[in-house]
Design an enzyme around this catalytic site. Structure first.
Site, mmCIF file in Angstrom:
data_model
loop_
_atom_site.group_PDB
_atom_site.id
_atom_site.type_symbol
_atom_site.label_atom_id
_atom_site.label_comp_id
_atom_site.label_asym_id
_atom_site.label_seq_id
_atom_site.Cartn_x
_atom_site.Cartn_y
_atom_site.Cartn_z
ATOM 1 N N ASN A 8 0.998 -1.274 0.160
ATOM 2 C CA ASN A 8 0.106 0.089 -0.090
ATOM 3 C C ASN A 8 0.857 1.114 -0.140
ATOM 4 O O ASN A 8 1.448 1.668 1.017
ATOM 5 C CB ASN A 8 -0.789 -0.064 1.212
ATOM 6 C CG ASN A 8 -1.782 1.211 1.277
ATOM 7 O OD1 ASN A 8 -1.818 2.071 0.564
ATOM 8 N ND2 ASN A 8 -2.418 1.562 2.560
ATOM 9 N N TRP A 9 1.078 1.782 -1.013
ATOM 10 C CA TRP A 9 1.941 2.935 -1.253
ATOM 11 C C TRP A 9 1.461 4.209 -0.541
ATOM 12 O O TRP A 9 2.171 5.071 -0.396
ATOM 13 C CB TRP A 9 2.526 3.227 -2.669
ATOM 14 C CG TRP A 9 3.458 2.037 -3.564
ATOM 15 C CD1 TRP A 9 4.035 1.058 -2.550
ATOM 16 C CD2 TRP A 9 3.724 1.998 -4.646
ATOM 17 N NE1 TRP A 9 4.703 0.456 -3.549
ATOM 18 C CE2 TRP A 9 4.700 0.993 -4.820
ATOM 19 C CE3 TRP A 9 3.638 2.739 -6.251
ATOM 20 C CZ2 TRP A 9 5.390 0.515 -6.055
ATOM 21 C CZ3 TRP A 9 4.233 2.274 -7.060
ATOM 22 C CH2 TRP A 9 5.165 1.346 -7.095
ATOM 23 N N LYS A 10 0.291 4.082 -0.346
ATOM 24 C CA LYS A 10 -0.396 5.426 -0.059
ATOM 25 C C LYS A 10 -0.134 6.480 -0.852
ATOM 26 O O LYS A 10 -0.073 6.404 -2.094
ATOM 27 C CB LYS A 10 0.132 5.877 1.477
ATOM 28 C CG LYS A 10 -0.326 4.518 2.468
ATOM 29 C CD LYS A 10 0.015 4.798 3.944
ATOM 30 C CE LYS A 10 -0.163 3.380 4.701
ATOM 31 N NZ LYS A 10 -0.285 3.684 6.101
ATOM 32 N N HIS A 95 -9.476 1.464 4.530
ATOM 33 C CA HIS A 95 -8.214 1.766 5.198
ATOM 34 C C HIS A 95 -8.564 2.591 6.420
ATOM 35 O O HIS A 95 -9.282 3.544 6.265
ATOM 36 C CB HIS A 95 -7.224 2.112 4.521
ATOM 37 C CG HIS A 95 -5.893 2.178 4.924
ATOM 38 N ND1 HIS A 95 -5.465 3.251 5.974
ATOM 39 C CD2 HIS A 95 -4.894 1.106 5.116
ATOM 40 C CE1 HIS A 95 -4.373 3.145 6.237
ATOM 41 N NE2 HIS A 95 -3.811 1.765 5.895
ATOM 42 N N GLU A 97 -6.900 4.922 7.541
ATOM 43 C CA GLU A 97 -6.759 6.338 7.289
ATOM 44 C C GLU A 97 -8.008 6.801 6.606
ATOM 45 O O GLU A 97 -8.415 8.242 6.653
ATOM 46 C CB GLU A 97 -5.300 6.510 6.335
ATOM 47 C CG GLU A 97 -4.185 6.274 7.306
ATOM 48 C CD GLU A 97 -3.155 5.809 6.312
ATOM 49 O OE1 GLU A 97 -2.878 5.592 5.454
ATOM 50 O OE2 GLU A 97 -2.085 5.339 7.227
ATOM 51 N N GLU A 165 -5.843 -4.662 10.793
ATOM 52 C CA GLU A 165 -4.667 -3.487 10.888
ATOM 53 C C GLU A 165 -4.964 -2.624 12.123
ATOM 54 O O GLU A 165 -5.967 -1.817 12.118
ATOM 55 C CB GLU A 165 -4.633 -2.512 10.018
ATOM 56 C CG GLU A 165 -4.396 -3.153 8.289
ATOM 57 C CD GLU A 165 -3.821 -2.414 7.442
ATOM 58 O OE1 GLU A 165 -2.667 -2.381 6.943
ATOM 59 O OE2 GLU A 165 -4.536 -1.140 6.990
ATOM 60 N N GLY A 171 2.309 2.441 10.854
ATOM 61 C CA GLY A 171 3.404 3.562 10.594
ATOM 62 C C GLY A 171 3.906 4.171 12.032
ATOM 63 O O GLY A 171 4.738 4.975 11.742
ATOM 64 N N SER A 211 2.849 -1.925 10.290
ATOM 65 C CA SER A 211 4.499 -1.867 10.822
ATOM 66 C C SER A 211 5.121 -3.339 10.290
ATOM 67 O O SER A 211 6.022 -3.888 11.195
ATOM 68 C CB SER A 211 4.806 -1.516 12.382
ATOM 69 O OG SER A 211 4.445 -0.119 12.614
ATOM 70 N N GLY A 232 2.729 -1.030 4.213
ATOM 71 C CA GLY A 232 2.716 0.449 4.059
ATOM 72 C C GLY A 232 4.280 0.765 3.891
ATOM 73 O O GLY A 232 4.836 0.486 2.777
ATOM 74 N N GLY A 233 4.858 1.466 4.759
ATOM 75 C CA GLY A 233 6.273 2.002 4.802
ATOM 76 C C GLY A 233 7.165 1.185 3.913
ATOM 77 O O GLY A 233 7.798 1.594 3.201
HETATM 78 P P1 PGA Z 1 2.426 0.630 7.603
HETATM 79 O O1 PGA Z 1 1.056 0.735 6.989
HETATM 80 O O2 PGA Z 1 3.146 -0.867 7.251
HETATM 81 O O3 PGA Z 1 3.425 1.775 7.422
HETATM 82 O O4 PGA Z 1 2.231 0.405 9.223
HETATM 83 C C1 PGA Z 1 0.150 -0.184 6.804
HETATM 84 C C2 PGA Z 1 -1.008 0.188 6.314
HETATM 85 O O5 PGA Z 1 -1.550 1.216 6.604
HETATM 86 O O6 PGA Z 1 -1.731 -0.552 5.320
#
Ligand code: PGA
Length: 248
Positions: A8-10, A95, A97, A165, A171, A211, A232-233
């Site tokens: 997930n590149w956001k 998600h 966010e 999640e 993050g 994470s 994500g990251g």
């Molecule tokens: P993260 O994000 O790996 O940076 O914690 C995961 C996500 O939001 O899907």
């Protein structure tokens, strides 16, 4: 079931990231492990290019969000059909966010997932509790309520993935304990089983996210009931993402 390892590149990347599937393929020495399925979810403006390049290397592509309507006066939005038209195979729905910053309620998430399924793609429906909810003992009930209100009736194990999640793990560098992950994945499978039958629940892909890094991927992906990771990251760096894929 193959482990679904999703990037997930956001809101990260630029047009020259269209080369990332090729870069990832070369870091993987041209071989995705048999036990893994790879998915890349870039910002929608880059979807077609990334999807076409991902498909060349046996990977899938997805959008990070969509609108529930097919078309209309919804400035700035894209529909599931448009994501499909840009060659997406998956769409992430709800998600945390989106839920926290863009008002995606359970009902909205359900409508979006319905539209994704109708467009013949797979909906990755995200659920997870906040730290406050976990500390007050409400993690299970929170996730259960989200599942019951966010999964559309048309869901099957073929058109739906659930991503667990914990909001406090996204993050932040914090991850849930392996025991907590195992317990929550079993809980999710059991709730899904009550909604759609035990057989469907058995075949349901449940990802963990929050994470996930090369250093913890193997442990997390070995937990009973964990069928993949939403990353994500660590998915922004192909060396790191490849290590997570290899951990599967
Ligand atoms: P993260 O994000 O790996 O940076 O914690 C995961 C996500 O939001 O899907």
């Amino acid at each position: 079931m193959k482990k679904l390892i999703a990037a997930n590149w956001k809101m990260n990347g630029k047009s020259d990231w269209a080369d990332k599937p090729a870069e990832l393929n070369s870091v993987l020495d041209g071989k995705i492990p048999d036990s893994a399925q790879v998915l890349i979810c870039p910002p929608s403006v880059y979807l077609t290019q990334i999807a076409d390049n991902a498909h060349k290397y046996g990977m899938n592509a997805g959008a990070q969000n969509c609108h529930s309507e097919d078309s209309g006066a919804f400035t700035g939005e894209i529909s599931a059909q448009m994501a499909s038209d840009c060659h997406a195979d998956y769409v992430i729905c709800g998600h945390s966010e989106r839920r926290a910053m863009f008002g995606d309620s359970d009902a909205v998430v359900k409508a979006k997932a319905q539209s994704v399924i109708q467009s013949a793609m797979v909906a990755i429906i995200c659920v997870g509790e906040t730290l406050e909810q976990r500390e007050s003992g409400a993690a299970n009930s929170t996730v259960e309520a989200q599942l019951r209100a966010s999964i559309p009736e048309a869901s099957t194990a073929l058109n739906t993935v659930i991503a667990y999640e914990p909001v406090w793990a996204i993050g932040t560098g914090k991850t849930a304990t392996l025991d907590d992950i195992e317990q929550m994945h079993a809980h999710i499978r059991s709730v899904y089983g009550e909604m759609f039958g035990k057989r469907s629940a058995k075949g349901l892909c449940i990802q963990y996210g929050g994470s996930v890094k090369p250093a913890n991927a193997k442990d997390i992906l070995s937990v009973d009931g964990v069928n993949g990771a939403l990353v994500g990251g660590a998915s922004l760096n192909m060396e790191d993402f490849a290590k997570i894929i290899q951990a599967a």
